[in-house]
Design an enzyme around this catalytic site. Structure first.
Site, short mmCIF file in Angstrom:
data_model
loop_
_atom_site.label_atom_id
_atom_site.label_comp_id
_atom_site.label_asym_id
_atom_site.label_seq_id
_atom_site.Cartn_x
_atom_site.Cartn_y
_atom_site.Cartn_z
N TYR A 469 0.79 -1.24 0.00
CA TYR A 469 0.00 0.00 0.00
C TYR A 469 0.82 1.30 0.00
O TYR A 469 0.41 2.28 0.62
CB TYR A 469 -0.98 0.03 1.19
CG TYR A 469 -1.58 -1.30 1.53
CD1 TYR A 469 -2.28 -2.05 0.58
CD2 TYR A 469 -1.45 -1.84 2.81
CE1 TYR A 469 -2.84 -3.29 0.90
CE2 TYR A 469 -2.00 -3.07 3.14
CZ TYR A 469 -2.68 -3.79 2.17
OH TYR A 469 -3.22 -5.02 2.49
N HIS A 470 1.93 1.33 -0.74
CA HIS A 470 2.73 2.55 -0.77
C HIS A 470 3.04 3.02 -2.19
O HIS A 470 4.19 3.31 -2.51
CB HIS A 470 4.06 2.32 -0.02
CG HIS A 470 3.89 1.85 1.38
ND1 HIS A 470 4.83 1.05 2.03
CD2 HIS A 470 2.90 2.06 2.29
CE1 HIS A 470 4.42 0.79 3.26
NE2 HIS A 470 3.25 1.39 3.44
#
Length: 537
Positions: A469-470
């Protein structure tokens, strides 16, 4: 003066209420009390009770809901054709509404590398003061931290006994203990600090938008569909309902790594051939808009372990949850205050690596396929991600209709080095899990990652890996003319248009991205402030 309900003309229009947009709006409102500012956000104004409760991250991330767009990628050849999940926050606070609240900035070398490669003024010495200014750390102020800023940062109330065993095992396996991943250096194993206050999630909107400045109008439930451009200048925005808002000065896009390039392309700013193919009028041929997508690919070692210090969908958890609920309601403490990803480590996979290139997240429950695959067992997971991937992807429009989500193609594991980094990271994690302090938590391993080698291990990684999730980088800043943005975050070739969110990062930082995004929002406001003073406005 307060902005009236029917006002549709503002000095500054900020699109997107995530960490960057919230921070930018607050800073601009404070710097220019005489200016009228509007913050436009598609999602809801208030965080749900699930969002406020830290443990509920396990329910918010896997599925589409009022706070999560839950995008999907196009099929990824590097992941055996899988369409990966891409959770993205929706509402005031953005992804800080649904993440694990981990407070990290990355490594100083990340920012020095930005500056060295053309992002003038973005070195560590320039950004550290802003991180400190934003922060209100319960540990107090020192060389690395602030204690009077708007964003609350705290230690977890009561880390799980298994979490503490993980940290001890890390030390036993040869990893140094690190009490502060945001201190003098990042390397080591330890507990994460979190953006939490009194046991509850403290999201970016709470940090920066409360109390709401008098000169800031916040509009939620409104979808911006394009930036209006007249004679090479951004003059406002158009909404899905047909309304238009004009700006006397600037539009600042803070719509995120996917939303910002989508909006730019819908507005006629992007690769000309792509826009022409969709019938979109081109205002600025900008081939790199939507390119340079980078993300942390993650692989997880999970074990089923019957221990009351771990979470799982089992009957024996129910009395713990009831006790935890009472504790949470009375004192905002106990089981429900956990962020699940309680500890971590930063390690180097090779002796010649001068700084950590792998990050671990230790979760007090089994997290399989983002939690979408349910196991009726207690257990834990160790997430392993390569910090500085070589693979580069892109974002494109699937149509000229703004209601359609963008096409997301991260090109995961398209570079062999990224796969090898995960292989090496797994081997380090295996050594940690064999240390004495983890002997009590041997249990049953899922997916066989603890015993596979060679091509079997590589195949298993491709089968089970996905994002942690980056994602960043789709509208990068730089001094070279091909960069969509200059180092002051202004869009090249279009006046009155700036970008401030994860999309501006030239390269991915070595850690979680929510706090760096807020720093970027503050810097955007500072650049605007400096320019106004220089022009005598």
């Amino acid at each position: 003066m307060p902005c009236s309900e029917d006002t549709r003309s503002y000095d500054y229009l900020i699109v997107g209420g995530g960490p960057a947009g919230s921070a930018c709006a607050a800073r601009l409102a404070a710097a220019f009390p005489q200016r009228q500012i509007a913050l436009l956000e598609t999602g809801p104004a208030k965080a749900s009770w699930l969002s406020r409760m830290p443990i509920a991250v396990a329910a918010l991330v896997p599925w589409r809901n009022r706070h999560n767009y839950a995008f999907r990628t196009v099929p990824q050849p590097g992941l055996n054709g899988k369409r990966g999940l891409q959770p993205r926050g929706r509402g005031l606070g953005g992804s800080s509404l649904i993440n694990a609240m981990i407070y990290l900035r990355g490594q100083s070398e990340d920012y020095d590398s930005w500056e060295k490669n053309g992002a003038d003024g973005w070195g560590w010495n320039q950004v550290l003061p802003i991180f400190k200014e934003m922060e209100c750390n319960t540990r107090g102020a020192n060389t690395w931290h602030g204690d009077s800023g708007p964003w609350k940062v705290a230690d977890l109330e009561i880390p799980s006994s298994c979490t503490q065993a993980f940290v001890a095992a890390g030390v036993e396996s040869g990893i140094e203990f690190n009490a502060d991943f945001n201190g003098a250096h990042q390397a080591g194993v330890g507990l994460y600090q979190v953006t939490q206050h009194n046991g509850q999630r403290f999201n970016a909107a709470q940090a920066f938008l409360k109390p709401q400045p008098q000169n800031l109008k916040i509009l939620t439930g409104v979808q911006v569909t394009r930036v209006l451009i007249v004679e090479g200048r951004a003059t406002g925005v158009e909404l899905a309902d047909g309304r238009r808002f004009s700006t006397r000065r600037e539009v600042v896009l803070c719509a995120g790594v996917y939303g910002t390039p989508q909006l730019l392309m819908l507005s006629g700013i992007g690769p000309a051939d792509h826009l022409h193919s969709l019938g979109i009028r081109v205002h600025k041929d900008c081939p790199e808009v939507g390119k340079n997508l980078q993300d942390h690919v993650d692989i997880t070692i999970s074990r089923a372990v019957d221990d009351k210090g771990l979470l799982g969908l089992v009957p024996s958890l129910l009395p713990q949850l009831l006790t935890g609920l009472l504790s949470y309601l009375k004192r905002r403490a106990g089981l429900l205050s956990t962020n699940v990803a309680e500890a971590g480590a930063f390690v180097s996979t090779r002796p010649e690596t001068s700084r950590p290139d792998v990050q671990f997240h230790f979760c007090v429950g089994i997290v399989d396929e983002h939690g979408r695959r349910i196991h009726a067992k207690r257990g834990f997971s160790v997430h392993i991600c390569g910090l500085r991937p070589k693979s580069r992807g892109l974002v494109r429009l699937q149509s000229a209709d703004p209601r359609h989500p963008p096409l997301i193609d991260p090109h995961y594991l398209s570079e062999p080095e990224d796969l090898q980094t995960l292989v090496d990271g797994i081997r380090i994690a295996r050594k940690l899990l064999l240390a004495p302090s983890m002997s009590k938590y041997s249990g049953r391993s899922l997916h066989g990652l603890e015993r596979l080698e060679g091509e079997e291990l590589r195949a298993a990684i491709r089968l089970h890996a996905d994002t942690i999730y980056h994602p960043v980088g789709t509208c990068r800043m730089g001094s070279d003319p091909s960069a969509p943005l200059d180092p002051q975050l202004r869009l090249r070739g279009i006046a009155g248009l700036r970008v401030a969110d994860a999309s501006v990062m030239p390269t991915l930082i070595s850690g979680n991205t929510q706090v760096p995004c807020a720093m970027i929002g503050v810097r955007a406001a500072m650049f605007i402030q400096q320019e106004e003073y220089q022009h005598g406005d």
